[in-house]
Design an enzyme around this catalytic site. Structure first.
Site, PDB file in Angstrom:
ATOM      1  N   GLY A  65      50.474  35.674  43.445  1.00 30.85           N
ATOM      2  CA  GLY A  65      50.503  34.225  43.243  1.00 30.85           C
ATOM      3  C   GLY A  65      50.192  33.814  41.811  1.00 30.85           C
ATOM      4  O   GLY A  65      50.635  32.754  41.356  1.00 30.85           O
ATOM      5  N   ALA A  97      46.953  34.991  45.379  1.00 35.59           N
ATOM      6  CA  ALA A  97      46.422  34.083  46.396  1.00 35.59           C
ATOM      7  C   ALA A  97      45.059  34.610  46.832  1.00 35.59           C
ATOM      8  O   ALA A  97      44.728  35.765  46.585  1.00 35.59           O
ATOM      9  CB  ALA A  97      47.374  34.049  47.575  1.00 35.59           C
ATOM     10  N   GLU A 147      52.178  42.225  46.611  1.00 33.90           N
ATOM     11  CA  GLU A 147      52.159  41.694  47.986  1.00 33.90           C
ATOM     12  C   GLU A 147      52.524  42.696  49.059  1.00 33.90           C
ATOM     13  O   GLU A 147      51.933  42.691  50.149  1.00 33.90           O
ATOM     14  CB  GLU A 147      53.091  40.474  48.097  1.00 33.90           C
ATOM     15  CG  GLU A 147      52.486  39.180  47.572  1.00 33.90           C
ATOM     16  CD  GLU A 147      52.688  38.969  46.088  1.00 33.90           C
ATOM     17  OE1 GLU A 147      53.023  39.946  45.388  1.00 33.90           O
ATOM     18  OE2 GLU A 147      52.516  37.840  45.618  1.00 33.90           O
ATOM     19  N   GLU A 185      53.396  34.105  40.092  1.00 33.47           N
ATOM     20  CA  GLU A 185      54.262  33.023  40.590  1.00 33.47           C
ATOM     21  C   GLU A 185      53.906  31.699  39.920  1.00 33.47           C
ATOM     22  O   GLU A 185      54.774  30.913  39.553  1.00 33.47           O
ATOM     23  CB  GLU A 185      54.123  32.924  42.117  1.00 33.47           C
ATOM     24  CG  GLU A 185      54.725  34.140  42.800  1.00 33.47           C
ATOM     25  CD  GLU A 185      54.525  34.147  44.295  1.00 33.47           C
ATOM     26  OE1 GLU A 185      53.357  34.041  44.734  1.00 33.47           O
ATOM     27  OE2 GLU A 185      55.519  34.260  45.031  1.00 33.47           O
TER      28      GLU A 185
HETATM   29  C1  3H9 Z   1      49.518  36.663  47.030  1.00 34.11           C
HETATM   30  O1  3H9 Z   1      49.283  36.342  45.902  1.00 34.11           O
HETATM   31  C2  3H9 Z   1      50.490  35.946  47.904  1.00 34.11           C
HETATM   32  C3  3H9 Z   1      51.331  35.001  47.109  1.00 34.11           C
HETATM   33  O2  3H9 Z   1      52.642  35.514  46.972  1.00 34.11           O
HETATM   34  C4  3H9 Z   1      51.359  33.598  47.666  1.00 34.11           C
HETATM   35  C5  3H9 Z   1      51.572  33.421  49.112  1.00 34.11           C
HETATM   36  C6  3H9 Z   1      51.764  32.007  49.559  1.00 34.11           C
HETATM   37  N1  3H9 Z   1      41.574  37.360  47.061  1.00 34.11           N
HETATM   38  O3  3H9 Z   1      39.333  44.984  43.201  1.00 34.11           O
HETATM   39  P1  3H9 Z   1      37.989  44.575  42.666  1.00 34.11           P
HETATM   40  C7  3H9 Z   1      37.802  40.418  45.380  1.00 34.11           C
HETATM   41  S1  3H9 Z   1      48.720  37.951  47.765  1.00 34.11           S
HETATM   42  C8  3H9 Z   1      40.299  37.419  47.436  1.00 34.11           C
HETATM   43  O4  3H9 Z   1      36.834  45.405  43.021  1.00 34.11           O
HETATM   44  P2  3H9 Z   1      38.788  45.179  39.975  1.00 34.11           P
HETATM   45  C9  3H9 Z   1      37.538  41.807  45.927  1.00 34.11           C
HETATM   46  O5  3H9 Z   1      37.500  41.805  47.318  1.00 34.11           O
HETATM   47  C10 3H9 Z   1      47.553  38.479  46.565  1.00 34.11           C
HETATM   48  N2  3H9 Z   1      39.413  38.297  46.917  1.00 34.11           N
HETATM   49  O6  3H9 Z   1      38.023  44.354  41.084  1.00 34.11           O
HETATM   50  C11 3H9 Z   1      36.196  42.116  45.300  1.00 34.11           C
HETATM   51  O7  3H9 Z   1      35.203  41.464  46.055  1.00 34.11           O
HETATM   52  P3  3H9 Z   1      33.745  42.103  46.211  1.00 34.11           P
HETATM   53  C12 3H9 Z   1      48.204  39.264  45.499  1.00 34.11           C
HETATM   54  C13 3H9 Z   1      39.857  39.141  45.992  1.00 34.11           C
HETATM   55  O8  3H9 Z   1      38.321  44.633  38.699  1.00 34.11           O
HETATM   56  C14 3H9 Z   1      36.271  41.440  43.948  1.00 34.11           C
HETATM   57  O9  3H9 Z   1      37.307  40.463  44.064  1.00 34.11           O
HETATM   58  N3  3H9 Z   1      47.182  39.816  44.638  1.00 34.11           N
HETATM   59  C15 3H9 Z   1      41.180  39.142  45.575  1.00 34.11           C
HETATM   60  O10 3H9 Z   1      38.680  46.638  40.230  1.00 34.11           O
HETATM   61  C16 3H9 Z   1      36.599  42.366  42.819  1.00 34.11           C
HETATM   62  O11 3H9 Z   1      37.775  43.088  43.154  1.00 34.11           O
HETATM   63  C17 3H9 Z   1      46.564  40.967  44.892  1.00 34.11           C
HETATM   64  O12 3H9 Z   1      46.851  41.643  45.854  1.00 34.11           O
HETATM   65  C18 3H9 Z   1      42.072  38.201  46.141  1.00 34.11           C
HETATM   66  N4  3H9 Z   1      43.353  38.126  45.776  1.00 34.11           N
HETATM   67  O13 3H9 Z   1      40.327  44.832  40.168  1.00 34.11           O
HETATM   68  C19 3H9 Z   1      45.517  41.383  43.899  1.00 34.11           C
HETATM   69  N5  3H9 Z   1      41.339  40.107  44.643  1.00 34.11           N
HETATM   70  O14 3H9 Z   1      33.199  42.204  44.823  1.00 34.11           O
HETATM   71  C20 3H9 Z   1      44.364  42.014  44.587  1.00 34.11           C
HETATM   72  C21 3H9 Z   1      40.137  40.676  44.492  1.00 34.11           C
HETATM   73  O15 3H9 Z   1      33.049  41.167  47.115  1.00 34.11           O
HETATM   74  N6  3H9 Z   1      43.303  42.357  43.676  1.00 34.11           N
HETATM   75  N7  3H9 Z   1      39.234  40.106  45.303  1.00 34.11           N
HETATM   76  O16 3H9 Z   1      33.975  43.454  46.827  1.00 34.11           O
HETATM   77  C22 3H9 Z   1      43.337  43.461  42.886  1.00 34.11           C
HETATM   78  O17 3H9 Z   1      44.291  44.211  42.847  1.00 34.11           O
HETATM   79  C23 3H9 Z   1      42.110  43.739  42.074  1.00 34.11           C
HETATM   80  O18 3H9 Z   1      41.046  43.014  42.638  1.00 34.11           O
HETATM   81  C24 3H9 Z   1      42.206  43.370  40.582  1.00 34.11           C
HETATM   82  C25 3H9 Z   1      40.801  43.547  39.936  1.00 34.11           C
HETATM   83  C26 3H9 Z   1      43.205  44.329  39.903  1.00 34.11           C
HETATM   84  C27 3H9 Z   1      42.638  41.966  40.396  1.00 34.11           C
END
Ligand code: 3H9
Length: 713
Positions: A105, A66, A128, A108
C-alpha cells in the site's frame, strides 16, 4: 506547523506544503494515518500560499503497506483507494519523498502521487502475495502502466523488491535524491510550481498497455510459469487476473475488479494462514524474560568439524560477514571441507548468484586450523563433529580450556543430550544447542536449544546471532529430537505403517505434495540416503522391514540410482525425478504378508490424516511439556525447516483451522482401530473439550506468565 492528528502533521516551507507521517514502527496505513493524510491533503489544497505538496515519513521507512492487523476487521472509511484518489485528483502536484522499504500500500500511495523521488537506499516492492492477497489499492493497475505488463507480473507475483536505481531506470522514480531527502524534495517541488497543467496521472497512461491489449497468449504463458512456481499458492495467479483487467478494461472498472479479487482473498484460508504466519515469525524472536535486542554483533566465530554440516555452518558465518575459524583435527578432512566450500561458492558465482570478488571475500573470512586451541579468539563456537556423546564431550572439555569467558559454546547435535555434553565443561551455563539444518548455508531455520542451565545472556546472544546470520532462530527446550525432528519422527513412523497396511510410497508422497510439501517422505529418504536410518536402526536394534530390505539390496536412494523409487540419468523430467518401481511395490506387499498384515486400500484423505494428525498430537505434547514456548513457534519451525506450506500456517494453525475437536475425535477413531500410538495428548483432549485452539492456549499461557511477572515485581 499544523497537527492534523496524532500521527500526521502539515507544515509549509515557502510555497510547498509538507505532510509528515509518523506511525511507528513502519508507517502502516492504519485508519488514523489514512484519515490524517486525507485531511492534510484537503488542508494543503485550501492553502492559497501552497503551490505543491510533499509527502514524507519519519522513522525507519516510508509507508511499508496497509496495516495488516486491520485485515479481517470491518473496514473503516476513508479506505486507501479514497485517499489515493484524493491525492491523484489534487490540482496541486503531490510528490512522494521516500526512504526505507516502500512496500504494498505504501508503493500504491506513491503511484497515486504525481511524482516520486527517493534516497538511493530505498527499496520498492509488492509483498502482498506473501500474505495471500494481491495489491488492492490500484497496484495491479498503476504499476503495469509504468513498468510494463511483463515486469509488473514479475514484480507482483514474485513479491521481489527493486532498488532505487532499478526503480529510476524502470520509470517508477522521477529522481534519486543524493543529499538530505526533505531538502531534495523541497527543491524538486519548487520546480513543479511552474509545471504545465493538467498534471500527469499514472492512471491516464496507456502507452505500456496498448501494445498488449487482447494479447491472451502473454497472460496464458504467465499463468503457466507463475502457476508452476506458486505451488498451490493462489494469490500470484489472481494477481495476473487483476493485471489482465488493467490491460483490457477501463481504469475504474478494472480497479473494481481488483477490489473484488482482494476482498475474496482477505477472507480465504490461505490469506488467514499467511497473515498468522507473518506475526508468528516475528513473535518467535521474543523471549519472555530475555532481552534479545541491543546485543553486540559477533565478529569472530569458530566451527569444529569440517564435514558437510560444519562446512555449511562456516559458510553461513562467512555469508553474514563474520570471520570464522574452521577447525578439524584431520588435515585431510579440513582440506576436503575447504575444497567443498570453495566449490560451492564458485558454483553460486557461475550461476550468477555472487561475483568472483565475493567468492574471494567469503573464502578470506574462513581460516582453516587443526588446533582446537584456536577457538580462543571466538565469541561463538559451534561444534559439528560426529553424533557421538563421548567424542563431543572430549571436544567440549577441550573447548572449555581455551574459549574466552562469555563465549557461546554451541553444539549442533540433533540427537544427543546437551546437558550431558555440557557436563564436560566447567561452564554448563555457556552451553547451548545451535541446531542448523542441512544444507546449513541454505536453510533458514536455527533451533536454539536451551538447557535447564543455559544462562539468559547466552540465550539472548544466540538469538541475536541467529538474526545476524540472517537465519530464523526459534528457542526450544531439550528433549529427544527437539521440536522439529520429534514431530518429523511421528510422521515418518506413520508413513512406514501406511505402506505396510495398504498404501504405497508414491501415494504417500503424492498426498504430501498435494498438500503443499515440496517433497514426500519417501522421495526425501531417497535423497538423504537410506543408509543413514539403516545404520541408526542397526545401532539401536530396530527394524523397518521395507527400508531394511531395500538397503540389503543395495538400494540406498538417489546415490545408487534406486531406493523407494528408481532414478534414470536419461529421464527427460530430470535425473533426480523419482520413477515408481513395480518391484518395490511387490516387495512392500510381501513385507505386509510376511508380517501377517491384511492390506486394505486407503483413500488419500485417510492417508493425509494418518500422516498429519499424529504430528499435531506430538506437537501438542511438546507444547504441554513447555519444550516449545508457544504453538506458533512450532509452526515457524515446520515452515522454515521442513517445508510445511506457508499458506497452511504450520501444523498448529492447521489444526486450529480444522478445529481441535475434529482432530481429537479422529485420533480417537485411529486409536480404536490402530492402537495406542494415536492416543490423543492430554492437552489436545482438554482443549478439544473446551472448544479452544492452540493459539488461545498460547495466549492464556502468555497472560498467566505476565501476571506472575507483575506479581513478582
Ligand atoms: C498491503 O499493503 C495491501 C495493500 O495492497 C492495500 C489493500 C487494500 N502492518 O518486520 P519487523 C510490525 S499488505 C502492521 O520486525 P523490520 C511487525 O509486526 C501489506 N504491522 O521490522 C513488527 O511488530 P512487533 C504489504 C506491521 O525492520 C514491527 O512492525 N506490506 C506491518 O525487520 C516491526 O516489523 C508488507 O507486507 C504492517 N504492514 O522490517 C510489509 N509491517 O515489533 C510487511 C510490520 O510488534 N512488513 N509490522 O513485532 C515488512 O516486510 C517488514 O516489517 C519491514 C520492516 C521490511 C517493513
Amino acid at each position: 506547523m499544523t497537527r492534523i492528528n496524532e500521527i500526521v502533521t502539515l507544515a509549509r516551507q515557502g510555497n510547498v506544503s509538507v505532510v509528515t507521517l509518523n506511525n511507528p514502527p513502519v508507517n502502516a496505513l492504519s485508519h488514523a494515518l489514512r484519515e490524517g493524510l486525507l485531511n492534510a491533503i484537503a488542508h494543503a489544497g485550501r492553502d492559497k500560499e501552497s503551490a505543491a505538496i510533499v509527502i514524507v515519513c519519519e522513522g525507519q521507512t516510508f509507508v511499508a503497506g496497509a496495516d495488516i492487523t486491520e485485515f479481517g476487521k470491518p473496514p473503516k472509511d476513508p479506505r486507501i483507494n479514497a485517499v489515493i484518489s484524493a491525492i491523484e485528483e489534487s490540482p496541486k502536484p503531490v510528490v512522494a519523498a521516500m526512504h526505507g522499504t516502500v512496500l504494498g500500500g505504501g508503493l500504491e500511495l506513491a503511484l497515486g502521487c504525481h511524482y516520486r523521488i527517493a534516497v538511493p537506499s530505498a527499496r520498492f516492492g509488492f509483498p502482498e502475495v506473501n500474505l495471500g492477497i494481491i495489491p488492492g489499492a490500484g497496484g495491479t493497475q498503476r504499476l503495469p502502466r509504468i513498468v510494463g505488463v511483463e515486469r509488473a507480473i514479475e514484480m507482483i507475483t514474485s513479491a521481489s523488491q527493486i532498488s532505487a536505481a532499478q526503480a529510476r531506470e524502470a520509470g517508477l522514480l522521477d529522481e534519486v535524491v543524493l543529499g538530505e531527502l526533505l531538502a531534495g524534495a523541497l527543491a524538486f517541488a519548487q520546480k513543479l510550481v511552474t509545471e504545465n497543467r493538467p498534471l500527469k496521472r499514472v492512471r491516464d497512461r496507456d502507452e505500456m498497455l496498448k501494445p498488449v491489449r487482447g494479447n491472451t497468449e502473454l497472460f496464458a504463458k504467465a499463468r503457466q510459469s507463475v502457476g508452476r512456481k506458486a505451488r498451490g499458492l493462489k494469490a500470484p495467479l489472481a494477481a495476473i487476473d487483476a493485471i489482465e483487467a488493467a490491460v483490457n478494461l477501463p481504469f475504474e472498472q478494472a480497479l473494481q475488479r481488483e477490489r473484488e479479487i482482494i476482498m475474496a482473498q482477505v477472507g480465504s484460508d490461505q490469506s488467514k494462514a499467511l497473515r498468522y504466519f507473518f506475526f508468528a515469525e516475528r513473535e518467535a524472536a521474543k523471549i519472555p524474560g530475555v532481552d534479545t535486542s541491543n546485543q553486540p554483533k559477533v565478529m569472530q566465530a569458530a566451527v569444529i568439524g569440517a564435514g558437510t554440516m560444519g562446512g555449511g555452518i562456516a559458510m553461513s558465518f562467512a555469508n553474514a560477514g563474520i570471520a570464522v575459524t574452521l577447525i578439524d583435527v584431520s588435515e585431510q578432512a579440513l582440506e576436503k571441507g575447504i575444497g567443498i566450500i570453495q566449490k560451492n561458492y564458485e558454483n553460486t558465482a557461475k550461476r550468477g548468484g555472487m561475483s568472483e570478488a565475493d567468492v574471494g571475500k567469503r573464502m578470506g573470512l574462513i581460516t582453516p586450523s587443526t588446533k582446537l586451541a584456536d577457538v580462543a579468539g571466538a565469541e561463538v563456537i559451534v561444534e559439528a563433529v560426529f553424533e557421538n556423546t563421548q567424542l563431543k564431550k572430549t571436544v567440549f572439555a577441550e573447548i572449555d580450556r581455551h574459549a574466552q569467558p562469555g563465549a557461546i559454546l554451541g553444539t549442533n547435535t540433533s540427537t544427543l543430550d546437551i546437558d550431558d555434553i555440557a557436563s564436560a565443561t566447567k561452564r554448563p551455563e555457556s552451553v547451548i544447542g545451535l541446531h542448523f539444518f542441512s544444507p546449513a548455508n541454505v536453510m533458514k531455520l536455527l533451533e536454539v536449544v536451551r538447557t535447564g542451565k543455559t544462562a539468559p545472556a547466552i540465550v539472548a546472544r544466540s538469538m541475536a546471532l541467529g538474526r545476524q546470520m540472517r537465519k530464523v532462530p526459534v528457542l526450544v527446550g531439550t528433549c529427544d529430537g527437539f521440536v522439529g525432528n520429534r514431530i518429523l519422527r511421528a510422521r515418518s513412523k506413520q508413513a512406514e505403517q501406511i505402506i505396510m497396511y495398504g498404501g504405497f510410497p508414491h501415494q504417500v508422497d503424492g498426498v504430501l505434495q498435494e498438500f503443499g510439501f515440496p517433497m514426500g517422505v519417501f522421495a526425501m529418504g531417497d535423497m538423504a540416503g537410506l543408509d543413514i536410518g539403516w545404520r541408526i536402526r542397526q545401532e539401536r536394534g530396530l527394524k523397518s522391514p521395507v527400508a531394511d530390505a531395500l538397503c540389503e539390496m543395495g538400494r540406498l536412494g538417489q546415490k545408487t540410482g534406486a531406493g523407494y523409487y528408481r532414478y534414470d540419468p536419461q529421464n527427460p523430467a530430470g535425473a533426480r525425478t523419482p520413477i515408481v518401481d513395480p518391484m518395490v511395490n511387490e516387495l512392500i506387499v510381501k513385507a505386509s504378508n510376511d508380517a501377517g498384515i491384511e492390506r486394505k486400500e486407503m483413500n488419500n484423505d485417510l492417508v493425509r490424516e494418518r500422516l498429519l494428525y499424529p504430528m499435531i498430537n506430538e506437537a501438542a505434547k511438546i507444547l504441554e511439556e513447555g519444550v516449545a514456548l508457544r504453538a506458533s513457534d512450532i509452526d515457524v519451525i515446520w515452515i522454515y525447516g521442513y517445508g510445511w506450506p506457508r499458506y497452511r500456517g504450520g501444523p498448529m494453525h492447521y489444526a486450529d483451522a480444522i478445529g481441535l475437536r475434529a482432530v481429537r475425535d479422529r485420533l480417537r477413531e485411529f486409536e480404536r482401530e490402530f492402537g495406542e500410538a494415536f492416543k490423543p495428548a492430554a492437552l489436545l483432549d482438554r482443549l478439544a473439550d473446551e472448544d479452544k485452539t492452540f493459539a488461545e492456549y498460547t495466549a492464556e499461557v502468555k497472560a498467566g506468565a505476565a501476571k506472575l511477572e507483575s506479581a513478582a515485581a
